[in-house]
Design a protein around this motif. Structure first.
Motif, PDB file in Angstrom:
ATOM      1  N   ARG A 140       1.014  -1.210   0.028  1.00 14.75           N
ATOM      2  CA  ARG A 140       0.018   0.027  -0.116  1.00 14.75           C
ATOM      3  C   ARG A 140       0.825   1.283   0.010  1.00 14.75           C
ATOM      4  O   ARG A 140       0.754   2.153  -0.879  1.00 14.75           O
ATOM      5  N   TYR A 141       2.094   1.122   0.889  1.00 15.72           N
ATOM      6  CA  TYR A 141       2.828   2.262   1.124  1.00 15.72           C
ATOM      7  C   TYR A 141       3.595   2.674  -0.512  1.00 15.72           C
ATOM      8  O   TYR A 141       3.425   3.999  -0.780  1.00 15.72           O
ATOM      9  N   PHE A 142       3.977   1.725  -1.079  1.00 12.33           N
ATOM     10  CA  PHE A 142       4.489   1.858  -2.490  1.00 12.33           C
ATOM     11  C   PHE A 142       3.557   2.274  -3.450  1.00 12.33           C
ATOM     12  O   PHE A 142       3.819   3.437  -4.157  1.00 12.33           O
ATOM     13  N   LEU A 143       2.172   1.869  -3.639  1.00  8.37           N
ATOM     14  CA  LEU A 143       1.179   2.477  -4.389  1.00  8.37           C
ATOM     15  C   LEU A 143       0.984   3.956  -4.197  1.00  8.37           C
ATOM     16  O   LEU A 143       0.552   4.620  -4.865  1.00  8.37           O
ATOM     17  N   ASP A 144       0.917   4.215  -2.703  1.00  7.02           N
ATOM     18  CA  ASP A 144       0.609   5.381  -2.548  1.00  7.02           C
ATOM     19  C   ASP A 144       1.683   6.561  -2.785  1.00  7.02           C
ATOM     20  O   ASP A 144       1.390   7.606  -3.497  1.00  7.02           O
ATOM     21  N   PHE A 145       2.867   6.006  -2.771  1.00  4.77           N
ATOM     22  CA  PHE A 145       3.995   6.742  -3.376  1.00  4.77           C
ATOM     23  C   PHE A 145       3.838   7.033  -4.975  1.00  4.77           C
ATOM     24  O   PHE A 145       3.893   8.138  -5.316  1.00  4.77           O
ATOM     25  N   LEU A 146       3.580   5.923  -5.627  1.00  8.77           N
ATOM     26  CA  LEU A 146       3.278   6.066  -7.078  1.00  8.77           C
ATOM     27  C   LEU A 146       2.365   6.762  -7.408  1.00  8.77           C
ATOM     28  O   LEU A 146       2.173   7.557  -8.685  1.00  8.77           O
ATOM     29  N   LYS A 147       1.165   6.554  -6.841  1.00  7.27           N
ATOM     30  CA  LYS A 147       0.019   7.552  -7.149  1.00  7.27           C
ATOM     31  C   LYS A 147       0.234   8.819  -7.272  1.00  7.27           C
ATOM     32  O   LYS A 147       0.119   9.710  -8.224  1.00  7.27           O
ATOM     33  N   GLU A 148       1.075   9.476  -6.090  1.00 12.02           N
ATOM     34  CA  GLU A 148       1.474  10.919  -6.017  1.00 12.02           C
ATOM     35  C   GLU A 148       2.468  11.257  -7.390  1.00 12.02           C
ATOM     36  O   GLU A 148       2.410  12.268  -7.640  1.00 12.02           O
ATOM     37  N   GLU A 149       3.351  10.072  -7.701  1.00 11.96           N
ATOM     38  CA  GLU A 149       4.365  10.529  -8.418  1.00 11.96           C
ATOM     39  C   GLU A 149       4.008   9.858 -10.014  1.00 11.96           C
ATOM     40  O   GLU A 149       4.545  10.689 -10.788  1.00 11.96           O
ATOM     41  N   SER A 150       2.964   9.800 -10.119  1.00 11.43           N
ATOM     42  CA  SER A 150       2.464   9.276 -11.415  1.00 11.43           C
ATOM     43  C   SER A 150       2.223  10.705 -12.186  1.00 11.43           C
ATOM     44  O   SER A 150       1.634  11.636 -11.462  1.00 11.43           O
ATOM     45  N   CYS A 151       2.939  10.892 -13.582  1.00  9.99           N
ATOM     46  CA  CYS A 151       2.432  12.100 -14.141  1.00  9.99           C
ATOM     47  C   CYS A 151       1.199  12.163 -14.623  1.00  9.99           C
ATOM     48  O   CYS A 151       0.751  13.491 -14.831  1.00  9.99           O
ATOM     49  N   GLY A 152       0.344  11.458 -14.731  1.00 13.96           N
ATOM     50  CA  GLY A 152      -0.938  11.461 -15.071  1.00 13.96           C
ATOM     51  C   GLY A 152      -1.426  11.340 -16.460  1.00 13.96           C
ATOM     52  O   GLY A 152      -2.545  11.682 -16.803  1.00 13.96           O
ATOM     53  N   GLN A 153      -0.091  11.098 -17.503  1.00 17.60           N
ATOM     54  CA  GLN A 153      -0.699  11.428 -18.706  1.00 17.60           C
ATOM     55  C   GLN A 153      -1.328   9.964 -19.304  1.00 17.60           C
ATOM     56  O   GLN A 153      -2.277  10.174 -20.272  1.00 17.60           O
ATOM     57  N   CYS A 154      -1.269   8.872 -18.884  1.00 10.92           N
ATOM     58  CA  CYS A 154      -1.610   7.556 -19.477  1.00 10.92           C
ATOM     59  C   CYS A 154      -2.851   6.959 -18.412  1.00 10.92           C
ATOM     60  O   CYS A 154      -2.424   7.117 -17.151  1.00 10.92           O
ATOM     61  N   ASN A 155      -3.693   6.616 -19.046  1.00 15.09           N
ATOM     62  CA  ASN A 155      -4.833   6.082 -18.297  1.00 15.09           C
ATOM     63  C   ASN A 155      -4.201   4.727 -17.281  1.00 15.09           C
ATOM     64  O   ASN A 155      -4.707   4.902 -16.129  1.00 15.09           O
ATOM     65  N   PRO A 156      -3.776   3.812 -17.874  1.00 13.37           N
ATOM     66  CA  PRO A 156      -3.533   2.867 -17.177  1.00 13.37           C
ATOM     67  C   PRO A 156      -2.714   3.127 -15.857  1.00 13.37           C
ATOM     68  O   PRO A 156      -3.081   2.625 -14.637  1.00 13.37           O
ATOM     69  N   CYS A 157      -1.901   4.112 -15.884  1.00 16.94           N
ATOM     70  CA  CYS A 157      -0.780   4.299 -14.588  1.00 16.94           C
ATOM     71  C   CYS A 157      -1.641   5.094 -13.921  1.00 16.94           C
ATOM     72  O   CYS A 157      -1.824   4.745 -12.674  1.00 16.94           O
ATOM     73  N   ARG A 158      -2.295   6.139 -14.314  1.00 16.61           N
ATOM     74  CA  ARG A 158      -2.975   7.304 -13.494  1.00 16.61           C
ATOM     75  C   ARG A 158      -4.241   6.479 -12.658  1.00 16.61           C
ATOM     76  O   ARG A 158      -4.474   6.434 -11.523  1.00 16.61           O
ATOM     77  N   GLU A 159      -5.311   5.968 -13.406  1.00 12.92           N
ATOM     78  CA  GLU A 159      -6.219   5.083 -12.963  1.00 12.92           C
ATOM     79  C   GLU A 159      -6.248   4.021 -12.389  1.00 12.92           C
ATOM     80  O   GLU A 159      -6.667   3.687 -11.078  1.00 12.92           O
ATOM     81  N   GLY A 160      -5.225   2.997 -12.764  1.00 11.45           N
ATOM     82  CA  GLY A 160      -4.994   1.827 -12.478  1.00 11.45           C
ATOM     83  C   GLY A 160      -4.308   1.711 -11.013  1.00 11.45           C
ATOM     84  O   GLY A 160      -4.696   1.014 -10.155  1.00 11.45           O
ATOM     85  N   ILE A 161      -3.315   2.729 -10.986  1.00 10.80           N
ATOM     86  CA  ILE A 161      -2.698   2.822  -9.682  1.00 10.80           C
ATOM     87  C   ILE A 161      -3.706   3.077  -8.438  1.00 10.80           C
ATOM     88  O   ILE A 161      -3.543   2.592  -7.413  1.00 10.80           O
ATOM     89  N   THR A 162      -4.459   4.147  -8.744  1.00 14.11           N
ATOM     90  CA  THR A 162      -5.445   4.630  -7.641  1.00 14.11           C
ATOM     91  C   THR A 162      -6.528   3.337  -7.364  1.00 14.11           C
ATOM     92  O   THR A 162      -6.658   3.161  -6.383  1.00 14.11           O
TER      93      THR A 162
END
Ligand code: FMN
Ligand code: FES
Lengths: 617, 157
Positions: free
Chosen positions: A464-486
């Motif tokens: 959970r900790y790492f995903l929380d980190f990555l959610k903050e750090e995702s640049c938000g350009q692509c859907n899989p990363c932005r929405e998937g991590i959330t």
């Protein structure tokens, strides 16, 4: 000091420095001024030391050198007295009078300050005999503790810029590239791409080429790049200059985090001194080769460590990655061929050129050559920076060098590769660490962070900790990363709060696979790794959270409570004294009682109890 | 907010008003005021010859830049992995209690801003906090409160 106009000027300058050192032969106190020791108060120790020496009229006779990081950061501030090499760890201002009186003046040891091996209780006087250092092979990091990072003279005296001399005058660019290829050096920034091949490709392309050093070091828990830049900046610069000669580039950049002020400072000094002596600028050492290197300070965005994002950031824009149909070695910074390497990768280059590819390739494993610096941190006795040959086992690193897990706790996992990596369980402790072996068990080398976790670390919380980190750090350009991590984070947060449902684990696996496949950049494609490896190796912990609504490690607050075991409690009253909520009551020498209504689960009693009487339920 | 416009000019000039140096210019401004006062944005737009939207997107993308005023002391709790497994959350709790603010808020007297950062590169000394450019390591709930007390004392005296 004027510019060194040619090769022989450098050689006679170095000989002069060595002769001078030889003639001085006086006492030298080297005090670590790296950031780790700094956090424990080096500045105060330094002031006290200078004052005390002056008080005894010794300021001329004894030199005090503020050195780079020695690596044993747990035990900072570290002080070493030469020529004897006496090692004193954890020095405070009030130790100084004793050190000056006894060791400096009379050559005696201050017994109370000598390092004691935590396992054998044996007192050890010399740095090299300490088990933390004994098994290391400090090819890259070795000079850190010996030189003053602000002094180019110190660097030259230990053989610095010798490799550059060779590259400039004895080798063609092709020969340099060939040596780097033969050495088997692979990038230390994460991907492990063969450095020589990258250089060769960049060399082939035409345009105003750039050499760039990636000092963004975004992986939380890894700090070897910081220590190299702070402790031995010329080594990194020399590597970059050789790289520029090889790919025929005349301009370079170091992209360094604003959060590393000391690295920025020492690097700036190093750049200025290198220019003054003629290792940078026009007509370097009279060879006709020109190179300028600039510093660019980044601003705390993890994704900026990614090559295309870094180059966007260098151009003064937000650091958003782009798809890499065209590689940066062809079109990178300012749309020109750009060769990006990590700090530690650059630092390996002078060694390879100086000692030769064959010497270098003899270290390490079949497909991972040389040494690697790991930052050994978390729940391990000797934390610090550890440099070992590739292929050294996790067990050697964590137990023999790191001294095992403190407070008699049990090892649970070691996390490597940062937010893109995975958690490796006990059964793989005999794994020889190199690029390929780590990949085989589902993790990666990454930049070399090694975070040791014990029985008190909850693996679901870590995911959970790492995903929380990555959610903050995702640049938000692509859907899989932005929405998937959330989406994954929401599920994990539910699990940690006791709202996990049957099927959540499978859903996490599905989402993870989707994000890995379809994300734009490396941040997204590797983001699910910490979740997937913890599911693979610690599925039972996930199930305990979901089915039994229990956090066996006592981390997820809604899923456990503390209890005092009446049999084990000796009534020492320590827990009751420390409890901030006055939730613990009981008489001296009688079993104590914990009032769950008042308990805020801060864990102070659990940490304080010497008898294991506070239990997680 | 009184802005020393000469200083702003000097900073931009030191980077030759180069648009590629926008982030560093803002970081230097931030070093003076602890944030980037929005009043300077039109000036940067003018001097660097860039769009206001670029200034805003850079300012909001990078965490070292804030467009909101921050305290005299910026207290950053490291929540990097090494510090996390050694109890960074407890440090954050203790600071929230001591300062009576939540993460990313500033105390009423504008003395302290509490923030979380992801690793400051002193991982062996965790849990770690930084206060402006000073690092404090090996902390626990009570010693971190003492660190804050020290800064408060410094400010009063
Ligand atoms: C999200 C992300 C973050 C990264 N962060 C870093 C970093 O902090 N430092 C680094 O050297 N490389 C980092 N990398 C790897 C770089 O993209 C690049 O591969 C590397 O700097 C190349 O140098 P090397 O071949 O010497 O390793 C990161 C990659 C990704 C996808
Ligand atoms: S994880 Fe806290 S300083 Fe690196």
């Amino acid at each position: 000091m004027a510019k060194l106009e040619n090769r022989s000027a450098l050689e006679s300058y170095r000989n002069g420095l060595l002769a001078e050192q030889e003639s001085r032969k006086k006492k030298l106190i080297s005090l670590c001024a790296g950031s780790g020791c700094g956090a424990y108060g080096t500045a105060k120790v330094y002031d006290a030391l200078v004052q005390e020496l002056a008080k005894h009229g010794l300021q001329k006779e004894v030199t005090v050198k503020l050195s780079g990081c020695h690596g044993f950061c747990e035990k900072g501030p570290i002080l070493v007295i030469h020529p004897q090499g006496i090692f004193y760890p954890q020095i405070k201002e009030d130790h100084i009078p004793d050190i000056v009186e006894k060791t400096i003046k009379n050559g005696e040891l201050v017994q109370s300050l000598v390092y004691k091996d935590p396992a054998t209780k044996e007192k050890i006087t010399h740095e090299k005999d300490i088990s933390f250092y004994k098994l290391q092979q400090r090819v890259i990091f070795g000079n850190n503790g010996a030189i003053d990072p602000t002094s180019i003279e110190d660097y030259i005296a230990v053989g610095g810029y010798q490799a550059l001399e060779k590259a400039l005058f004895d080798m063609t660019p092709e020969e340099i590239i060939d040596q780097v290829k033969k050495s088997g050096l692979r990038g230390r920034g994460g991907g492990g791409f063969p450095t020589g091949i990258k250089w060769e490709t960049c060399h082939k392309h035409n345009g105003d080429k750039y050499v760039i050093c990636n000092a963004d070091e975004g992986d939380p828990g890894a700090y070897m790049d910081r220590s190299l830049l702070e402790g031995n900046p010329h080594l990194v610069l020399e590597g970059m200059i050789i790289g520029a000669v090889a790919i025929e580039s005349n301009e370079g950049y170091v992209y360094v985090r604003h959060e590393y002020p000391l690295a920025v400072k020492n690097l700036s000094i190093a750049l200025r001194r290198a220019e003054e002596l003629g290792f940078l600028g026009k007509n370097i050492l009279g060879s006709g080769f020109d190179l300028n290197i600039h510093i660019s300070r980044g601003g705390g965005a993890f994704v900026c460590g990614e090559s295309t994002a870094l180059m966007a950031s260098l151009e003064g824009m937000p650091g958003r990655p782009r798809a890499k149909y065209i590689h940066t070695v062809e079109k990178g910074f300012r749309n020109n061929p750009s060769n990006l390497n990590n700090v530690e990768t650059w630092a390996n280059v002078p060694v390879i050129i100086d000692k030769g590819a064959d010497w270098y390739a003899a270290i390490g494993t079949e497909r991972s050559k040389g040494t690697k610096i790991f930052s050994l941190v978390g729940k391990v006795t000797n934390t610090g920076l550890v440099e070992v040959p590739m292929g050294t086992t996790l067990r050697t690193i964590i137990y023999d060098i790191g001294g095992g897990i403190p407070n008699k706790k049990k090892f649970k996992a070691v996390q490597t590769g940062g937010p893109s990596g995975g958690c490796i369980p006990e059964q793989f402790l005999n794994l020889g660490v190199d690029f390929d072996e780590l990949t085989k068990v589902g993790s990666i080398m990454g930049s070399g962070g090694m975070i040791v976790m014990d029985q008190d670390t909850c693996m679901v919380d870590v995911a959970r900790y790492f995903l929380d980190f990555l959610k903050e750090e995702s640049c938000g350009q692509c859907n899989p990363c932005r929405e998937g991590i959330t989406a994954m984070l929401d599920i994990l947060t539910d699990i940690c709060q006791g709202n996990g449902k049957e099927g959540d684990i499978e859903l996490l696996e599905d989402l993870g696979m989707m994000i890995q496949k379809f994300s734009l950049c490396g941040l997204g494609t590797s983001a699910p790794n910490p979740v997937l490896t913890t599911i693979l190796y610690f599925r039972d912990e996930y199930e305990a959270h979901i089915k039994d609504k229990k956090c066996p490690s006592g981390v997820c607050k809604p899923l456990f409570h503390y209890e005092i075991d009446e049999e084990a409690c000796t009534g020492c009253t320590l827990c009751a004294k420390r409890c901030p909520e006055e939730a613990i009551t009981g008489e001296k020498k009688k079993p104590h009682h914990l009032n769950l209504e008042k308990c805020i689960k801060c864990g102070i009693c659990y940490d304080a109890c010497k008898f294991d009487a506070v239990r997680i339920q | 907010m009184d802005i020393d416009w000469k200083k702003i000019d000097d900073i931009a000039d030191a980077y030759h008003n180069d648009r590629e140096s926008l982030l560093m210019i803002m970081q230097d401004i931030s070093d003076i005021y602890n944030y980037v006062p929005p009043e300077v944005i039109p000036v940067l737009v003018e001097k660097l010859g860039i769009n206001p939207s670029l200034v805003y997107s850079v300012a909001t993308f990078y965490k070292t830049i804030s467009l909101e005023p921050r305290g005299k002391y910026i207290v950053s709790v490291c929540t990097g992995t090494a510090c996390h497994v050694r109890g960074a959350e407890k440090i954050m709790d203790a600071l929230e209690d001591r300062l009576h603010v939540k993460e990313s808020q500033t105390t009423e007297d504008r003395l302290f801003t509490l923030e979380a950062v992801r690793c400051v590169g002193c991982c062996a000394s965790g849990p770690v906090i930084t206060v402006n450019q000073n690092t404090h390591g090996g902390l626990n709930r009570s010693s971190v409160v003492k660190v804050i007390d020290e800064y408060e004392k410094q400010h009063v005296s």
